[in-house]
Design a protein around this motif. Structure first.
Motif, PDB file in Angstrom:
ATOM      1  N   ILE A  23     -21.010  13.032 -15.339  1.00  0.00           N
ATOM      2  CA  ILE A  23     -21.757  14.285 -15.182  1.00  0.00           C
ATOM      3  C   ILE A  23     -23.074  14.006 -14.456  1.00  0.00           C
ATOM      4  O   ILE A  23     -23.484  14.749 -13.560  1.00  0.00           O
ATOM      5  N   ALA A  24     -23.740  12.916 -14.869  1.00  0.00           N
ATOM      6  CA  ALA A  24     -25.045  12.598 -14.269  1.00  0.00           C
ATOM      7  C   ALA A  24     -24.896  12.392 -12.763  1.00  0.00           C
ATOM      8  O   ALA A  24     -25.684  12.918 -11.971  1.00  0.00           O
ATOM      9  N   GLU A  25     -23.852  11.654 -12.390  1.00  0.00           N
ATOM     10  CA  GLU A  25     -23.694  11.396 -10.958  1.00  0.00           C
ATOM     11  C   GLU A  25     -23.333  12.670 -10.198  1.00  0.00           C
ATOM     12  O   GLU A  25     -23.833  12.911  -9.091  1.00  0.00           O
ATOM     13  N   ASN A  33     -32.186  17.353 -10.401  1.00  0.00           N
ATOM     14  CA  ASN A  33     -33.079  16.320 -10.940  1.00  0.00           C
ATOM     15  C   ASN A  33     -32.653  16.016 -12.381  1.00  0.00           C
ATOM     16  O   ASN A  33     -32.971  16.733 -13.309  1.00  0.00           O
ATOM     17  N   ILE A  34     -31.906  14.917 -12.510  1.00  0.00           N
ATOM     18  CA  ILE A  34     -31.245  14.626 -13.787  1.00  0.00           C
ATOM     19  C   ILE A  34     -31.878  13.407 -14.471  1.00  0.00           C
ATOM     20  O   ILE A  34     -32.134  12.400 -13.827  1.00  0.00           O
ATOM     21  N   GLY A  35     -32.114  13.533 -15.765  1.00  0.00           N
ATOM     22  CA  GLY A  35     -32.632  12.414 -16.549  1.00  0.00           C
ATOM     23  C   GLY A  35     -31.627  12.032 -17.622  1.00  0.00           C
ATOM     24  O   GLY A  35     -30.800  12.853 -18.037  1.00  0.00           O
ATOM     25  N   VAL A  36     -31.652  10.789 -18.044  1.00  0.00           N
ATOM     26  CA  VAL A  36     -30.688  10.317 -19.049  1.00  0.00           C
ATOM     27  C   VAL A  36     -31.405   9.544 -20.145  1.00  0.00           C
ATOM     28  O   VAL A  36     -32.507   9.028 -19.949  1.00  0.00           O
ATOM     29  N   GLU A  54     -26.061  -2.106 -21.910  1.00  0.00           N
ATOM     30  CA  GLU A  54     -25.122  -1.773 -20.827  1.00  0.00           C
ATOM     31  C   GLU A  54     -24.956  -0.271 -20.600  1.00  0.00           C
ATOM     32  O   GLU A  54     -24.940   0.193 -19.460  1.00  0.00           O
ATOM     33  N   ASP A  55     -24.849   0.485 -21.703  1.00  0.00           N
ATOM     34  CA  ASP A  55     -24.666   1.940 -21.554  1.00  0.00           C
ATOM     35  C   ASP A  55     -25.879   2.554 -20.867  1.00  0.00           C
ATOM     36  O   ASP A  55     -25.749   3.331 -19.925  1.00  0.00           O
ATOM     37  N   LYS A  60     -28.552   5.072 -16.303  1.00  0.00           N
ATOM     38  CA  LYS A  60     -29.698   5.033 -15.376  1.00  0.00           C
ATOM     39  C   LYS A  60     -29.192   4.950 -13.938  1.00  0.00           C
ATOM     40  O   LYS A  60     -29.651   5.673 -13.055  1.00  0.00           O
ATOM     41  N   ASP A  61     -28.202   4.084 -13.733  1.00  0.00           N
ATOM     42  CA  ASP A  61     -27.641   3.893 -12.411  1.00  0.00           C
ATOM     43  C   ASP A  61     -26.998   5.195 -11.897  1.00  0.00           C
ATOM     44  O   ASP A  61     -27.228   5.611 -10.760  1.00  0.00           O
ATOM     45  N   ALA A  62     -26.216   5.851 -12.771  1.00  0.00           N
ATOM     46  CA  ALA A  62     -25.517   7.079 -12.352  1.00  0.00           C
ATOM     47  C   ALA A  62     -26.508   8.193 -12.037  1.00  0.00           C
ATOM     48  O   ALA A  62     -26.283   9.007 -11.143  1.00  0.00           O
TER      49      ALA A  62
END
Ligand SMILES: Nc1ncnc2c1ncn2[C@@H]1O[C@H](COP(=O)(O)OP(=O)(O)O)[C@@H](O)[C@H]1O
Ligand SMILES: [Mg+2]
Length: 229
Positions: A23-25, A33-36, A54-55, A60-62
């Motif tokens: 979803i983030a990607e 503008n998406i934050g996780v 890892e999660d 963060k990467d996505a």
């Protein structure tokens, strides 16, 4: 537009990170503008004396944000056990207020926030409080990721009913196939869950082979992302 969702699941390994990253990607690709956030991560590998969440790193990467990892993931632990136990083993007590402060900092900087839980709704975060209590404290709606296999109807209804019982707002349910093993229940899970919860599913995500060049680029995630903004 300020929106925030907490992603929980019927169980650990049901696909919370996979779906949240997807979803983030998709949101990012659509210019949102998406934050996780992954408030608590246990079972982190130790590399060069540092714990690797890892999660949180996948999310963060996505999302493509440059937010500090310590705000995205304020608590990380070595042992792959429930958060309260992992914390206890390291002499730490998880503080909801600290999590909320990180969350509010990120929410102020982004239009949509996705927060990945740990385990399911009744996973203990402290010796007295659960993931469900944390969602209530953050005061945001939740999305239930349900692993589509035999047994998912029971698991989803248990999660759904508990959420309602403790006063949470269920934004929707996402069915997810984490395996391509033959399972006859799969053709019935969607309609039964919709019938028994009286809620239309947000999405039914297929199993995606690792070889797929861009599994997160699936159109299903674009549809799901659009339903959330
Ligand atoms: N739709 C899917 N297709 C293929 N593999 C999946 C799918 N959903 C999840 N997985 C894989 O299943 C495993 C567990 O998913 P994960 O998102 O880590 O679960 P959780 O965050 O709920 O513990 C991971 O290896 C993930 O890549
Ligand atoms: Mg995860």
């Amino acid at each position: 537009m300020k929106k925030a969702y907490f992603i929980t699941a019927t169980d650990t390994g049901a696909g919370k990170t996979f779906i949240t990253a997807g979803i983030a990607e998709a949101l990012r690709r659509n210019g949102i503008n998406i934050g996780v956030m992954k408030p608590v991560e246990s079972g982190c590998a130790l590399k060069d004396g540092r714990l690797i969440p890892e999660d949180a790193l996948k999310l963060k990467d996505a999302s493509g944000t440059d937010d500090a990892l310590d705000i995205i993931n304020p608590y990380r632990f070595r042992e792959p056990v429930a958060p309260n136990i992992a914390a206890r083993l390291e002499g730490v007590e998880i503080d909801f207020e600290k999590i909320k402060n990180c969350f509010e900092t990120l929410r102020a900087a982004h239009d949509v926030m996705l927060v990945e839980g740990a385990g399911g709704l009744l996973a203990p975060v402290t010796d007295k409080k659960t993931i469900g209590d944390l969602i209530a404290y953050l005061d945001i709606p939740l999305i239930i990721v349900a692993n589509s296999k035999l047994g998912v109807i029971n698991h989803t209804l248990l999660t759904f009913r508990h959420a309602i019982d403790i006063g949470l707002t269920v934004e929707g349910i996402v069915l997810n196939r984490t395996s391509d093993l033959k399972d006859q229940s799969v053709s019935f899970n969607r309609s039964e869950i919709e019938r028994l919860t009286s809620m239309p599913l947000l999405s039914d995500i297929p199993f995606t082979k690792k070889e797929t060049p861009n599994p997160l680029g699936l159109g299903v995630f674009d549809q799901l992302a659009k339903a959330l903004i």
